[in-house]
Design a protein around this motif. Structure first.
Motif, PDB file in Angstrom:
ATOM      1  N   VAL A 140       1.941 -17.263  10.066  1.00 25.91           N
ATOM      2  CA  VAL A 140       0.858 -16.957  10.470  1.00 25.91           C
ATOM      3  C   VAL A 140       0.624 -15.656  11.332  1.00 25.91           C
ATOM      4  O   VAL A 140      -0.537 -15.213  11.416  1.00 25.91           O
ATOM      5  N   GLU A 141       1.553 -15.102  11.772  1.00 31.36           N
ATOM      6  CA  GLU A 141       1.615 -13.607  12.152  1.00 31.36           C
ATOM      7  C   GLU A 141       1.540 -12.704  11.182  1.00 31.36           C
ATOM      8  O   GLU A 141       2.575 -12.655  10.430  1.00 31.36           O
ATOM      9  N   SER A 142       0.602 -11.699  11.576  1.00 29.27           N
ATOM     10  CA  SER A 142       0.852 -10.545  10.325  1.00 29.27           C
ATOM     11  C   SER A 142       1.890  -9.610  10.469  1.00 29.27           C
ATOM     12  O   SER A 142       2.279  -9.442  11.710  1.00 29.27           O
ATOM     13  N   LEU A 143       2.406  -9.337   9.345  1.00 31.64           N
ATOM     14  CA  LEU A 143       3.732  -8.379   9.547  1.00 31.64           C
ATOM     15  C   LEU A 143       3.454  -7.216   8.625  1.00 31.64           C
ATOM     16  O   LEU A 143       2.983  -7.305   7.471  1.00 31.64           O
ATOM     17  N   ALA A 144       4.270  -5.977   9.271  1.00 30.26           N
ATOM     18  CA  ALA A 144       4.235  -5.060   8.090  1.00 30.26           C
ATOM     19  C   ALA A 144       5.726  -4.596   7.930  1.00 30.26           C
ATOM     20  O   ALA A 144       6.428  -4.654   8.854  1.00 30.26           O
ATOM     21  N   THR A 145       6.171  -4.410   6.771  1.00 32.35           N
ATOM     22  CA  THR A 145       7.663  -4.311   6.150  1.00 32.35           C
ATOM     23  C   THR A 145       7.633  -3.041   5.535  1.00 32.35           C
ATOM     24  O   THR A 145       6.781  -2.545   4.698  1.00 32.35           O
ATOM     25  N   TYR A 146       8.545  -2.139   5.760  1.00 32.00           N
ATOM     26  CA  TYR A 146       8.913  -0.943   4.975  1.00 32.00           C
ATOM     27  C   TYR A 146      10.156  -1.249   4.268  1.00 32.00           C
ATOM     28  O   TYR A 146      11.304  -1.027   4.435  1.00 32.00           O
ATOM     29  N   PRO A 147       9.677  -1.288   2.977  1.00 33.79           N
ATOM     30  CA  PRO A 147      10.815  -2.000   1.664  1.00 33.79           C
ATOM     31  C   PRO A 147      11.960  -0.750   1.626  1.00 33.79           C
ATOM     32  O   PRO A 147      13.194  -1.281   1.538  1.00 33.79           O
ATOM     33  N   LEU A 148      11.651   0.501   1.753  1.00 30.58           N
ATOM     34  CA  LEU A 148      12.626   1.353   1.712  1.00 30.58           C
ATOM     35  C   LEU A 148      13.777   1.237   2.403  1.00 30.58           C
ATOM     36  O   LEU A 148      15.080   1.363   1.917  1.00 30.58           O
ATOM     37  N   THR A 149      13.828   0.948   3.695  1.00 31.70           N
ATOM     38  CA  THR A 149      14.819   0.736   4.663  1.00 31.70           C
ATOM     39  C   THR A 149      15.172  -0.655   5.145  1.00 31.70           C
ATOM     40  O   THR A 149      16.093  -0.946   5.715  1.00 31.70           O
ATOM     41  N   GLN A 150      14.139  -1.672   4.834  1.00 30.88           N
ATOM     42  CA  GLN A 150      14.307  -3.132   5.200  1.00 30.88           C
ATOM     43  C   GLN A 150      14.640  -3.779   3.896  1.00 30.88           C
ATOM     44  O   GLN A 150      15.854  -3.810   3.574  1.00 30.88           O
ATOM     45  N   THR A 151      13.710  -4.577   3.232  1.00 27.40           N
ATOM     46  CA  THR A 151      14.131  -5.400   2.224  1.00 27.40           C
ATOM     47  C   THR A 151      14.792  -4.822   0.968  1.00 27.40           C
ATOM     48  O   THR A 151      15.357  -5.424   0.126  1.00 27.40           O
ATOM     49  N   HIS A 152      14.297  -3.465   0.772  1.00 34.27           N
ATOM     50  CA  HIS A 152      14.743  -3.012  -0.779  1.00 34.27           C
ATOM     51  C   HIS A 152      15.849  -1.791  -0.337  1.00 34.27           C
ATOM     52  O   HIS A 152      16.106  -1.002  -1.332  1.00 34.27           O
ATOM     53  N   ILE A 203       0.856  -1.296  -0.052  1.00 28.08           N
ATOM     54  CA  ILE A 203      -0.191   0.078  -0.013  1.00 28.08           C
ATOM     55  C   ILE A 203       1.088   1.191  -0.012  1.00 28.08           C
ATOM     56  O   ILE A 203       2.145   1.341   0.491  1.00 28.08           O
ATOM     57  N   TYR A 204       0.292   2.129  -0.680  1.00 31.53           N
ATOM     58  CA  TYR A 204       1.031   3.540  -0.685  1.00 31.53           C
ATOM     59  C   TYR A 204       0.087   4.570   0.253  1.00 31.53           C
ATOM     60  O   TYR A 204      -1.049   4.721   0.193  1.00 31.53           O
ATOM     61  N   LEU A 205       0.694   5.001   1.447  1.00 28.91           N
ATOM     62  CA  LEU A 205      -0.067   5.955   2.348  1.00 28.91           C
ATOM     63  C   LEU A 205       0.237   7.501   1.716  1.00 28.91           C
ATOM     64  O   LEU A 205       0.992   7.534   1.014  1.00 28.91           O
ATOM     65  N   ASP A 206      -0.643   8.333   2.335  1.00 36.27           N
ATOM     66  CA  ASP A 206      -0.469   9.814   1.959  1.00 36.27           C
ATOM     67  C   ASP A 206       0.863  10.553   1.991  1.00 36.27           C
ATOM     68  O   ASP A 206       1.228  11.107   1.428  1.00 36.27           O
ATOM     69  N   SER A 207       1.568   9.942   3.206  1.00 32.80           N
ATOM     70  CA  SER A 207       2.654  10.836   3.370  1.00 32.80           C
ATOM     71  C   SER A 207       3.691  10.007   4.312  1.00 32.80           C
ATOM     72  O   SER A 207       3.300   8.959   4.779  1.00 32.80           O
ATOM     73  N   SER A 208       4.904  10.418   4.523  1.00 32.14           N
ATOM     74  CA  SER A 208       5.703   9.465   5.223  1.00 32.14           C
ATOM     75  C   SER A 208       5.624   9.880   6.688  1.00 32.14           C
ATOM     76  O   SER A 208       5.964   9.144   7.582  1.00 32.14           O
ATOM     77  N   LYS A 209       4.764  10.784   6.992  1.00 33.66           N
ATOM     78  CA  LYS A 209       4.576  11.175   8.411  1.00 33.66           C
ATOM     79  C   LYS A 209       3.489  10.065   8.832  1.00 33.66           C
ATOM     80  O   LYS A 209       3.541   9.586   9.805  1.00 33.66           O
ATOM     81  N   THR A 210       2.423   9.693   7.886  1.00 24.70           N
ATOM     82  CA  THR A 210       1.727   8.718   8.309  1.00 24.70           C
ATOM     83  C   THR A 210       2.169   7.386   8.350  1.00 24.70           C
ATOM     84  O   THR A 210       1.989   6.455   9.285  1.00 24.70           O
ATOM     85  N   VAL A 211       2.962   7.135   7.636  1.00 25.04           N
ATOM     86  CA  VAL A 211       3.835   5.616   7.563  1.00 25.04           C
ATOM     87  C   VAL A 211       4.703   5.582   8.903  1.00 25.04           C
ATOM     88  O   VAL A 211       4.386   4.616   9.374  1.00 25.04           O
ATOM     89  N   GLU A 212       5.170   6.708   9.459  1.00 26.16           N
ATOM     90  CA  GLU A 212       6.007   6.847  10.673  1.00 26.16           C
ATOM     91  C   GLU A 212       4.964   6.517  11.657  1.00 26.16           C
ATOM     92  O   GLU A 212       4.960   5.665  12.582  1.00 26.16           O
ATOM     93  N   ALA A 258      -4.300   2.312  13.854  1.00 22.69           N
ATOM     94  CA  ALA A 258      -2.718   2.860  13.243  1.00 22.69           C
ATOM     95  C   ALA A 258      -2.604   4.022  12.481  1.00 22.69           C
ATOM     96  O   ALA A 258      -1.998   4.797  12.387  1.00 22.69           O
ATOM     97  N   LEU A 259      -3.718   4.316  11.636  1.00 21.61           N
ATOM     98  CA  LEU A 259      -3.845   5.227  10.505  1.00 21.61           C
ATOM     99  C   LEU A 259      -4.303   6.373  11.225  1.00 21.61           C
ATOM    100  O   LEU A 259      -3.961   7.763  10.482  1.00 21.61           O
ATOM    101  N   GLU A 260      -5.109   6.283  12.290  1.00 20.25           N
ATOM    102  CA  GLU A 260      -5.711   7.478  13.036  1.00 20.25           C
ATOM    103  C   GLU A 260      -5.004   8.401  13.707  1.00 20.25           C
ATOM    104  O   GLU A 260      -3.881   7.904  14.104  1.00 20.25           O
ATOM    105  N   ASP A 261      -5.078   9.575  13.679  1.00 23.30           N
ATOM    106  CA  ASP A 261      -4.074  10.613  14.126  1.00 23.30           C
ATOM    107  C   ASP A 261      -4.122  10.747  15.697  1.00 23.30           C
ATOM    108  O   ASP A 261      -5.343  10.376  16.125  1.00 23.30           O
TER     109      ASP A 261
END
Ligand SMILES: *Cc1c(COP(=O)(O)O)cnc(C)c1O
Length: 385
Positions: free
Chosen positions: A333-345, A306-315, A382-385
């Motif tokens: 089996v556990e859900s994970l979130a990865t940030y390709p920019l600094t992790q896998t890529h 997914i693309y979020l609206d800003s890097s601030k929202t990502v943080e 997590a998306l909510e301010d």
């Protein structure tokens, strides 16, 4: 009964029934043969096992099971996916050439750009969703076309059958990284690929508790080379890790079904979130490659980018998620979130990353088997301010 008569889910639970070299003594769980070496009955006699670098009964059972799942005659288990890839590419002669998808696991990119390059083997990266781009990249010394479909992290779909035909017409082999789907949803060898490489760490073993990697093939010459490389370099899978992977595979089909069901619902939900600007899920008809994917795979898997609206929202998102964990890896089996920019890529040059769309607003989700409402609510908060 031939194992080929067993259905996929039965094979997962039972293992390859032709892999009889392990003395089961009635054991329902395959014995963990934690032995480095094996005694010989007498001069010139062998139990079939000499030393565990060459072969081990628990590993062999796993290798024959994964081979059966992939529809392959031969299977080799390595200490992780990268060890499998490294072993495979160490087989190539110097001065050969590889054509690779440019939407692949970051570790594969690093391997091609460093170790493989030092072997004197050049790699050309292209968008393999375009057959024209692949065609243009061929050189007289091209030996391998390497693809991952759907791609990582941008879900680029490559037509396996047409790419296999193209590779073969140039005297090259098609190698497919099938980590994202496993043979349950996609069988590259049946579509004409020569070799399947996968990280067993992910969906195959499925519990984020073991690293494993596999090479499967029907090509006898490659199988001989792989056996020689394992024996010589020793990057094979340990007995206990083999045992854990055998156990993980028993539930592969039920996990994948549930994970895919969760992912499909989550993708729909994500489309309704204001701060989510774009959803890449191969099960969504609007995701490029959806139709080709449907023609060559029987399921969509559980990877969503997914693309979020800003890097601030990502943080904020990565800080606030509770059920999804901010961690590298996928498929468990556990859900994970990865940030390709600094992790896998992180290794991809910035310019190339930008051009491909690996930006500071991209997040990759691996959806697990938790309750869907909990997963959805976790993302919502997590998306909510
Ligand atoms: C993780 C991964 C690999 C590498 O496997 P390891 O088991 O981590 O060494 C290779 N390809 C893909 C697509 C992966 O996700």
């Amino acid at each position: 009964m031939e194992f080929s008569n067993y259905c996929f889910d039965t094979l997962c639970v039972q293992g390859n029934p032709e892999a009889k070299s392990v003395d089961l003594s009635g054991a329902i769980s395959v014995p963990l043969v934690q032995s480095a070496t094996f005694a010989h009955p007498g001069l010139g006699k062998s139990t079939g096992y000499d030393y565990s670098r060459l072969s081990n009964p628990t590993r062999k059972f796993l290798e024959e099971t994964v081979a059966a799942l992939d529809g392959a005659k031969f299977g080799f288990a390595f200490s992780c996916g990268m060890a499998a890839e490294t072993a495979f590419f160490s087989m190539l002669e110097t001065k050969s050439h590889i054509i690779s998808s440019d939407d692949i696991y970051g570790g594969s990119l690093r391997l091609f750009n460093t170790i493989v390059k030092k072997q004197g083997i050049e790699t050309t990266f292209v968008d393999t969703s375009s057959l024209e781009q692949i065609e243009r990249a061929f050189r007289p010394d091209t030996k391998i076309v390497f693809i991952e479909t759907p791609g990582n992290p941008l879900m680029t779909v490559t037509d396996i059958q047409k790419t296999a035909e193209l590779a073969h017409s140039h005297g090259a082999l098609l190698v497919v990284d099938n980590t994202f789907l496993t043979a349950y949803y996609q069988k590259p060898l049946a579509l004409g690929a020569d070799v399947v490489i996968q990280s067993g760490t992910k969906f195959l073993a499925g519990h984020n508790d073991v690293l494993a990697g596999f090479v499967t093939t029907n090509n006898e010459k490659i199988a001989e080379d792989m056996a020689f490389i394992t024996k010589t370099t020793g990057s094979m899978l340990a007995p206990f890790d083999s045992w854990l992977t055998i156990r993980g595979i028993k539930t592969l089909t039920v996990r994948l079904e549930k994970q895919s069901e969760n992912a499909a619902k989550l993708a729909q939900y994500l489309k309704t979130e204001k701060l989510v600007k774009k959803v890449l899920y191969i099960g969504l008809p609007e995701t490029p490659g959806h139709e080709i994917h449907k023609s060559q795979a029987s399921g969509f898997g559980s990877m969503i980018s997914i693309y979020l609206d800003s890097s601030k929202t990502v943080e904020r998102f990565l800080r606030k998620i509770r059920i999804f964990r901010y961690a590298e890896s996928l498929g468990g089996v556990e859900s994970l979130a990865t940030y390709p920019l600094t992790q896998t890529h992180s290794e991809i040059p910035e310019e190339k990353r930008k051009q491909k769309g690996i930006t500071d607003t991209l997040i990759r989700l691996s959806v697990g088997i938790e309750n869907f409402e909990d997963l959805k609510n976790d993302i919502k908060q997590a998306l909510e301010d």
